[in-house]
Design a protein around this motif. Structure first.
Motif, mmCIF file in Angstrom:
data_model
loop_
_atom_site.group_PDB
_atom_site.id
_atom_site.type_symbol
_atom_site.label_atom_id
_atom_site.label_comp_id
_atom_site.label_asym_id
_atom_site.label_seq_id
_atom_site.Cartn_x
_atom_site.Cartn_y
_atom_site.Cartn_z
ATOM 1 N N GLY A 147 0.786 -1.222 0.000
ATOM 2 C CA GLY A 147 0.000 0.000 0.000
ATOM 3 C C GLY A 147 0.820 1.274 0.000
ATOM 4 O O GLY A 147 0.283 2.355 0.231
ATOM 5 N N THR A 148 2.126 1.197 -0.256
ATOM 6 C CA THR A 148 2.975 2.390 -0.281
ATOM 7 C C THR A 148 3.795 2.430 -1.566
ATOM 8 O O THR A 148 4.079 1.395 -2.187
ATOM 9 C CB THR A 148 3.941 2.434 0.918
ATOM 10 O OG1 THR A 148 4.858 1.337 0.825
ATOM 11 C CG2 THR A 148 3.191 2.380 2.229
ATOM 12 N N LEU A 149 4.159 3.623 -1.941
ATOM 13 C CA LEU A 149 5.061 3.847 -3.071
ATOM 14 C C LEU A 149 6.037 4.939 -2.660
ATOM 15 O O LEU A 149 5.615 6.001 -2.191
ATOM 16 C CB LEU A 149 4.280 4.256 -4.315
ATOM 17 C CG LEU A 149 5.090 4.521 -5.591
ATOM 18 C CD1 LEU A 149 4.262 4.164 -6.829
ATOM 19 C CD2 LEU A 149 5.522 5.984 -5.695
ATOM 20 N N THR A 150 7.330 4.678 -2.805
ATOM 21 C CA THR A 150 8.349 5.642 -2.404
ATOM 22 C C THR A 150 9.245 5.973 -3.589
ATOM 23 O O THR A 150 9.786 5.062 -4.238
ATOM 24 C CB THR A 150 9.205 5.110 -1.244
ATOM 25 O OG1 THR A 150 8.358 4.828 -0.125
ATOM 26 C CG2 THR A 150 10.250 6.135 -0.827
ATOM 27 N N LEU A 151 9.379 7.252 -3.851
ATOM 28 C CA LEU A 151 10.241 7.757 -4.920
ATOM 29 C C LEU A 151 11.461 8.379 -4.263
ATOM 30 O O LEU A 151 11.333 9.264 -3.409
ATOM 31 C CB LEU A 151 9.486 8.807 -5.737
ATOM 32 C CG LEU A 151 10.210 9.424 -6.939
ATOM 33 C CD1 LEU A 151 10.233 8.437 -8.091
ATOM 34 C CD2 LEU A 151 9.516 10.715 -7.357
ATOM 35 N N ARG A 152 12.662 7.940 -4.634
ATOM 36 C CA ARG A 152 13.902 8.472 -4.069
ATOM 37 C C ARG A 152 14.805 8.995 -5.181
ATOM 38 O O ARG A 152 14.937 8.359 -6.219
ATOM 39 C CB ARG A 152 14.651 7.405 -3.274
ATOM 40 C CG ARG A 152 13.972 6.989 -1.977
ATOM 41 C CD ARG A 152 14.863 6.062 -1.165
ATOM 42 N NE ARG A 152 14.258 5.702 0.103
ATOM 43 C CZ ARG A 152 13.453 4.678 0.282
ATOM 44 N NH1 ARG A 152 13.143 3.890 -0.751
ATOM 45 N NH2 ARG A 152 12.936 4.418 1.478
ATOM 46 N N TYR A 153 15.426 10.148 -4.918
ATOM 47 C CA TYR A 153 16.369 10.711 -5.878
ATOM 48 C C TYR A 153 17.335 11.638 -5.152
ATOM 49 O O TYR A 153 17.117 12.006 -3.986
ATOM 50 C CB TYR A 153 15.632 11.451 -7.002
ATOM 51 C CG TYR A 153 14.807 12.624 -6.548
ATOM 52 C CD1 TYR A 153 15.296 13.923 -6.625
ATOM 53 C CD2 TYR A 153 13.513 12.439 -6.067
ATOM 54 C CE1 TYR A 153 14.532 14.995 -6.221
ATOM 55 C CE2 TYR A 153 12.741 13.502 -5.667
ATOM 56 C CZ TYR A 153 13.256 14.787 -5.743
ATOM 57 O OH TYR A 153 12.495 15.843 -5.329
ATOM 58 N N SER A 154 18.397 12.002 -5.839
ATOM 59 C CA SER A 154 19.452 12.831 -5.250
ATOM 60 C C SER A 154 19.276 14.286 -5.652
ATOM 61 O O SER A 154 18.781 14.590 -6.741
ATOM 62 C CB SER A 154 20.837 12.333 -5.702
ATOM 63 O OG SER A 154 21.076 11.024 -5.256
ATOM 64 N N LEU A 155 19.711 15.161 -4.760
ATOM 65 C CA LEU A 155 19.767 16.587 -5.037
ATOM 66 C C LEU A 155 21.221 17.039 -5.038
ATOM 67 O O LEU A 155 22.047 16.502 -4.296
ATOM 68 C CB LEU A 155 18.995 17.383 -3.974
ATOM 69 C CG LEU A 155 17.480 17.220 -3.935
ATOM 70 C CD1 LEU A 155 16.895 18.041 -2.799
ATOM 71 C CD2 LEU A 155 16.853 17.629 -5.260
ATOM 72 N N HIS A 156 21.504 18.042 -5.871
ATOM 73 C CA HIS A 156 22.849 18.613 -5.945
ATOM 74 C C HIS A 156 22.716 20.131 -5.887
ATOM 75 O O HIS A 156 22.813 20.813 -6.913
ATOM 76 C CB HIS A 156 23.550 18.165 -7.231
ATOM 77 C CG HIS A 156 23.695 16.674 -7.344
ATOM 78 N ND1 HIS A 156 24.736 15.978 -6.752
ATOM 79 C CD2 HIS A 156 22.916 15.733 -7.948
ATOM 80 C CE1 HIS A 156 24.598 14.686 -6.996
ATOM 81 N NE2 HIS A 156 23.504 14.507 -7.725
ATOM 82 N N PRO A 157 22.472 20.663 -4.682
ATOM 83 C CA PRO A 157 22.233 22.112 -4.557
ATOM 84 C C PRO A 157 23.459 22.913 -4.969
ATOM 85 O O PRO A 157 24.594 22.549 -4.633
ATOM 86 C CB PRO A 157 21.919 22.298 -3.074
ATOM 87 C CG PRO A 157 22.544 21.117 -2.398
ATOM 88 C CD PRO A 157 22.443 19.987 -3.374
ATOM 89 N N THR A 158 23.222 23.994 -5.687
ATOM 90 C CA THR A 158 24.324 24.810 -6.198
ATOM 91 C C THR A 158 24.345 26.212 -5.627
ATOM 92 O O THR A 158 25.367 26.886 -5.728
ATOM 93 C CB THR A 158 24.230 24.919 -7.732
ATOM 94 O OG1 THR A 158 22.951 25.475 -8.092
ATOM 95 C CG2 THR A 158 24.385 23.548 -8.378
ATOM 96 N N ARG A 159 23.230 26.670 -5.034
ATOM 97 C CA ARG A 159 23.175 28.056 -4.557
ATOM 98 C C ARG A 159 22.502 28.136 -3.198
ATOM 99 O O ARG A 159 21.556 27.391 -2.917
ATOM 100 C CB ARG A 159 22.403 28.936 -5.540
ATOM 101 C CG ARG A 159 23.118 29.223 -6.843
ATOM 102 C CD ARG A 159 22.315 30.204 -7.674
ATOM 103 N NE ARG A 159 22.107 31.462 -6.957
ATOM 104 C CZ ARG A 159 21.213 32.386 -7.326
ATOM 105 N NH1 ARG A 159 20.453 32.179 -8.387
ATOM 106 N NH2 ARG A 159 21.085 33.509 -6.632
ATOM 107 N N ARG A 160 23.016 29.036 -2.389
ATOM 108 C CA ARG A 160 22.401 29.343 -1.094
ATOM 109 C C ARG A 160 21.027 29.984 -1.309
ATOM 110 O O ARG A 160 20.790 30.689 -2.279
ATOM 111 C CB ARG A 160 23.327 30.316 -0.356
ATOM 112 C CG ARG A 160 22.772 30.923 0.918
ATOM 113 C CD ARG A 160 23.640 32.087 1.344
ATOM 114 N NE ARG A 160 23.681 33.111 0.300
ATOM 115 C CZ ARG A 160 22.813 34.108 0.194
ATOM 116 N NH1 ARG A 160 21.831 34.222 1.064
ATOM 117 N NH2 ARG A 160 22.926 34.991 -0.783
#
Length: 437
Positions: A147-160
């Motif tokens: 009964g669950t679905l999880t989407l995972r991905y990476s972030l690469h922040p570039t600016r404050r």
């Protein structure tokens, strides 16, 4: 809704409005156009069969549109619970993070069966600002449970700053692939991003522990002065330090609460150019964090900081001081004009001057200064514990050197620095090897 799970890269997209957006696919456009053309041709040729075919094709597109609108409406009425987790939080520019978006249909209700069916067939996508993804696509993985679905991905922040993330989009279409819709689920959020920082913890000892001995062109204070402050009405006369009072010609008392933990103030003069602004904030935050990491209280003051940063952070130690200091930098903006910047430097200098006379270390991350701002900083140099990094560049080298010379004459240890210089190397050399030309 006929939806299918996908594990694929999705390009960053701007946050949409909360309602579902329905669009025709190229197939739907082709069928509609062909239907209209055939119907018109049938009328022109007086051929009923062509008219019937054309009308049927046009009606098929209309039926697909109605079917999808009804399906989306049904989904919105039974939409499962959605939650998003960003780790770490806040993010730091230049340091990768991760996001997980979970749709959970296990909550009770009369539509539990429909909800579980929905989560088994969702085509889920996530929206993220380009400042969080580095402008590139995000490769997501989908995990399905009971009964669950999880989407995972990476972030690469570039600016404050604070950048939008979400809402997630459920992609759906009619059985014939003529119409599709993106339906937002969950709430969007603004993700805070701290500035990139340089590890200067190895230099804090030279800055804080040996400040009295490494100052050039200023008097060498007595070790007792490190814990002295001006006499205030009501102070216990037993705390008066008579020897220092006689030497300096003013009544001084021992400030025992800071003995052994000399505080520091970092004055930030933000540039107006965006790239230079990020560098200056990063440099000031790096120096302030090095002071905190060495166990000394610190504060950052300057444009956009004075109102909330008069109090020193780290008086009692702890990781909370580090978080609070970096949080102060998230929303910093450049002054509207150079006149505003000068006024902020003057106010910051007045705020820091009294504490500098009591033994506080002062560090400035500065732009080339006007004479008014330079005059305001002069009294801080008398303490013998004042340091400055003055930003330079091709169009401002002469002004930067003039500022450095003025600060040095006032007792500051100062040098020019370019955003392309290695901050850690230059700062270390400045603290340990004397002034740098």
């Amino acid at each position: 809704m006929s939806t299918a799970a996908t594990d694929r890269a999705a390009p960053p997209r701007q946050t949409r409005r909360a309602s579902s957006e329905t669009e025709m696919t190229s197939r739907g456009v082709g069928v509609l156009a062909a239907g209209i053309v055939i119907a018109v041709l049938g009328v022109g040729l007086s051929t009923p069969i062509l008219v019937y075919i054309g009308v049927a094709m046009t009606c098929a597109v209309a039926v697909a549109w109605i079917w999808l609108v009804i399906a989306v409406d049904a989904f919105l009425r039974v939409i499962p619970a959605t939650r998003r987790e960003v780790s770490p939080h806040p993010l730091t520019a230049g340091v990768p993070g991760t996001v997980s978006v979970t749709i959970d249909s296990r909550a009770g209700g009369r539509h539990v069966r429909m909800r579980r069916s929905v989560t088994e067939h969702l085509d889920l996508r996530e929206q993220a600002a380009a400042e969080l993804t580095g402008g590139a696509g995000t490769k997501a993985t989908v995990t399905r449970g009971d009964g669950t679905l999880t989407l995972r991905y990476s972030l690469h922040p570039t600016r404050r700053g604070r950048w939008p993330l979400g809402p997630a989009l459920v992609h759906s279409g009619d059985p014939f692939g003529m119409i599709h819709a993106d339906t937002p689920v969950g709430e969007p959020q603004l993700v805070p991003v701290w500035p990139a920082v340089v590890d200067l913890s190895g230099t804090a000892g030279a800055l804080m522990g040996h400040a009295d001995r490494v100052v050039l062109g200023a008097r060498t204070p007595s070790p007792d002065d490190a814990s002295l402050r001006d006499y205030r009405e009501g102070d216990d006369l037993r705390r008066v330090h008579w020897a220092s009072s006689a030497r300096l010609g003013t009544m001084l008392v021992r400030s025992d609460e800071r003995a052994g933990r000399r505080p520091a103030t970092v004055i930030l003069d933000p540039p107006r150019e965006p790239i230079a602004l990020e560098w200056a904030i990063s440099a000031a935050a790096s120096i302030a964090l090095s002071v905190l990491d060495s166990g000394h209280p610190v504060r950052m003051i300057g444009a956009g900081l004075d109102a909330g940063a008069v109090r020193h952070l780290g008086e009692r130690g702890g990781e909370a001081a580090r978080y609070e200091l970096l949080n102060q930098t998230i929303d910093l903006r450049a002054p509207a004009s150079r006149a505003d910047s000068t006024a902020q430097v003057v106010r910051s200098a007045a705020l820091a001057a009294d504490d500098a006379r009591q033994g506080e270390v002062t560090v400035g991350v500065l732009e080339p200064l006007s004479q008014e701002a330079l005059d305001a900083l002069v009294p801080i140099g008398d303490s013998g514990r004042a340091w400055a990094l003055v930003r330079t560049g091709p169009a401002m080298e002469a002004d930067a050197r003039r500022t450095v010379r003025g600060l040095r004459r006032a007792g500051w240890r100062a040098t020019t620095i370019s955003p392309t210089d290695d901050l850690a190397e230059l700062w270390t050399r400045m603290l340990t090897a004397g002034e740098i030309e």
